[in-house]
Design a protein around this motif. Sequence first.
Motif, mmCIF file in Angstrom:
data_model
loop_
_atom_site.group_PDB
_atom_site.id
_atom_site.type_symbol
_atom_site.label_atom_id
_atom_site.label_comp_id
_atom_site.label_asym_id
_atom_site.label_seq_id
_atom_site.Cartn_x
_atom_site.Cartn_y
_atom_site.Cartn_z
ATOM 1 N N GLY A 83 0.910 -1.340 -0.132
ATOM 2 C CA GLY A 83 -0.162 -0.032 0.106
ATOM 3 C C GLY A 83 0.825 1.244 -0.214
ATOM 4 O O GLY A 83 0.464 2.090 -0.723
ATOM 5 N N LEU A 84 2.103 1.144 0.832
ATOM 6 C CA LEU A 84 2.875 2.334 0.734
ATOM 7 C C LEU A 84 3.402 2.595 -0.775
ATOM 8 O O LEU A 84 3.357 3.676 -0.908
ATOM 9 C CB LEU A 84 4.069 2.006 1.732
ATOM 10 C CG LEU A 84 5.154 3.135 1.855
ATOM 11 C CD1 LEU A 84 4.500 4.400 2.289
ATOM 12 C CD2 LEU A 84 6.429 2.594 2.321
ATOM 13 N N ILE A 85 3.817 1.607 -1.287
ATOM 14 C CA ILE A 85 4.391 1.653 -2.767
ATOM 15 C C ILE A 85 3.375 2.494 -3.588
ATOM 16 O O ILE A 85 3.612 3.023 -4.470
ATOM 17 C CB ILE A 85 5.135 0.377 -3.218
ATOM 18 C CG1 ILE A 85 6.280 0.145 -2.216
ATOM 19 C CG2 ILE A 85 5.480 0.684 -4.615
ATOM 20 C CD1 ILE A 85 7.281 1.190 -2.208
ATOM 21 N N SER A 86 2.300 1.725 -3.594
ATOM 22 C CA SER A 86 1.072 2.165 -4.163
ATOM 23 C C SER A 86 0.765 3.619 -4.236
ATOM 24 O O SER A 86 0.271 4.461 -5.097
ATOM 25 C CB SER A 86 -0.372 1.190 -3.953
ATOM 26 O OG SER A 86 -1.122 1.670 -4.856
ATOM 27 N N ILE A 87 0.755 4.066 -2.974
ATOM 28 C CA ILE A 87 0.486 5.555 -2.460
ATOM 29 C C ILE A 87 1.677 6.448 -3.320
ATOM 30 O O ILE A 87 1.375 7.286 -3.973
ATOM 31 C CB ILE A 87 0.515 5.654 -1.246
ATOM 32 C CG1 ILE A 87 -0.991 5.228 -0.621
ATOM 33 C CG2 ILE A 87 0.544 7.193 -0.969
ATOM 34 C CD1 ILE A 87 -1.272 4.981 0.735
ATOM 35 N N ILE A 88 2.975 5.750 -3.127
ATOM 36 C CA ILE A 88 3.995 6.626 -3.510
ATOM 37 C C ILE A 88 3.832 6.526 -5.225
ATOM 38 O O ILE A 88 4.301 7.760 -5.655
ATOM 39 C CB ILE A 88 5.313 6.015 -3.129
ATOM 40 C CG1 ILE A 88 5.604 6.072 -1.779
ATOM 41 C CG2 ILE A 88 6.358 6.649 -3.922
ATOM 42 C CD1 ILE A 88 6.747 5.571 -0.996
ATOM 43 N N VAL A 89 3.650 5.585 -5.975
ATOM 44 C CA VAL A 89 3.358 5.694 -7.237
ATOM 45 C C VAL A 89 2.244 6.770 -7.489
ATOM 46 O O VAL A 89 2.457 7.371 -8.775
ATOM 47 C CB VAL A 89 3.151 4.075 -7.790
ATOM 48 C CG1 VAL A 89 2.987 4.608 -9.212
ATOM 49 C CG2 VAL A 89 4.743 3.637 -7.557
ATOM 50 N N GLY A 90 1.184 6.417 -7.084
ATOM 51 C CA GLY A 90 0.189 7.513 -7.052
ATOM 52 C C GLY A 90 0.348 8.947 -7.066
ATOM 53 O O GLY A 90 -0.081 9.654 -7.842
ATOM 54 N N ALA A 91 1.123 9.154 -6.224
ATOM 55 C CA ALA A 91 1.528 10.502 -5.709
ATOM 56 C C ALA A 91 2.440 11.264 -6.790
ATOM 57 O O ALA A 91 2.281 12.389 -7.456
ATOM 58 C CB ALA A 91 2.454 10.785 -4.671
ATOM 59 N N GLY A 92 3.215 10.148 -7.496
ATOM 60 C CA GLY A 92 3.969 10.653 -8.669
ATOM 61 C C GLY A 92 3.156 10.792 -9.591
ATOM 62 O O GLY A 92 3.530 11.829 -10.360
ATOM 63 N N ALA A 93 2.182 10.327 -10.056
ATOM 64 C CA ALA A 93 1.072 10.497 -11.233
ATOM 65 C C ALA A 93 0.781 12.033 -11.212
ATOM 66 O O ALA A 93 0.589 12.680 -11.785
ATOM 67 C CB ALA A 93 0.143 9.675 -11.339
ATOM 68 N N ALA A 94 0.425 12.344 -9.736
ATOM 69 C CA ALA A 94 -0.155 13.490 -9.542
ATOM 70 C C ALA A 94 0.833 14.663 -9.621
ATOM 71 O O ALA A 94 0.597 15.881 -9.907
ATOM 72 C CB ALA A 94 -0.903 13.614 -8.055
ATOM 73 N N TRP A 95 1.989 14.447 -9.052
ATOM 74 C CA TRP A 95 3.110 15.400 -9.308
ATOM 75 C C TRP A 95 3.373 15.686 -10.698
ATOM 76 O O TRP A 95 3.520 16.729 -11.143
ATOM 77 C CB TRP A 95 4.397 14.703 -8.451
ATOM 78 C CG TRP A 95 4.719 15.117 -7.335
ATOM 79 C CD1 TRP A 95 4.347 14.441 -6.248
ATOM 80 C CD2 TRP A 95 5.167 16.403 -6.734
ATOM 81 N NE1 TRP A 95 4.670 15.015 -5.027
ATOM 82 C CE2 TRP A 95 5.269 16.374 -5.347
ATOM 83 C CE3 TRP A 95 5.655 17.661 -7.431
ATOM 84 C CZ2 TRP A 95 5.706 17.109 -4.613
ATOM 85 C CZ3 TRP A 95 6.020 18.600 -6.557
ATOM 86 C CH2 TRP A 95 6.110 18.264 -5.137
ATOM 87 N N PHE A 96 3.560 14.834 -11.583
ATOM 88 C CA PHE A 96 3.840 14.938 -12.885
ATOM 89 C C PHE A 96 2.615 15.605 -13.491
ATOM 90 O O PHE A 96 2.814 16.448 -14.478
ATOM 91 C CB PHE A 96 4.032 13.609 -13.521
ATOM 92 C CG PHE A 96 4.306 13.656 -14.944
ATOM 93 C CD1 PHE A 96 5.878 14.249 -15.241
ATOM 94 C CD2 PHE A 96 3.553 13.482 -16.219
ATOM 95 C CE1 PHE A 96 6.178 14.460 -16.640
ATOM 96 C CE2 PHE A 96 4.032 13.889 -17.466
ATOM 97 C CZ PHE A 96 5.103 14.379 -17.669
ATOM 98 N N GLY A 97 1.266 15.161 -13.379
ATOM 99 C CA GLY A 97 0.263 15.895 -13.735
ATOM 100 C C GLY A 97 0.265 17.572 -13.573
ATOM 101 O O GLY A 97 0.110 18.164 -14.327
ATOM 102 N N LEU A 98 0.394 17.757 -12.310
ATOM 103 C CA LEU A 98 0.795 19.070 -12.048
ATOM 104 C C LEU A 98 1.735 19.950 -12.501
ATOM 105 O O LEU A 98 1.606 20.943 -13.043
ATOM 106 C CB LEU A 98 0.774 19.138 -10.477
ATOM 107 C CG LEU A 98 -0.434 19.064 -9.605
ATOM 108 C CD1 LEU A 98 -0.039 19.140 -8.095
ATOM 109 C CD2 LEU A 98 -1.433 20.028 -9.811
#
Length: 113
Positions: A83-98
Amino acid sequence: MNDRIIKEGQIEDAPIKKKLEIDIDVTPNNNSVNPYQKSIHLARAIDSWRIFPRLFLSVYIFLLYYSTMWFMGLEDPSLEQSGLISIIVGAGAAWFGLYAGTSNSSKNFKGED
């Protein structure tokens, strides 16, 4: 000085009126040189180079790589670790989208076209 007014048998205090004179220098002393112009140019250069978003993304990429290598090195990862890795990868998608979606929005916000 007697500031009392007698009006119909009553004594009232008269308001004190004084003229206030202010000497204001209204001659323009603007020589059309902005002392902060160098700082403004530096701020615009930093904004156009997008230093901080690129720095934040670089740090994120490093941390993503490090945490992914840690996760793949685990013998039997638990649900919390995945779950931690999933959250980190999802946050990366948000970072790149911003990061990718803010190229011209700041110019539109500032009123520049």
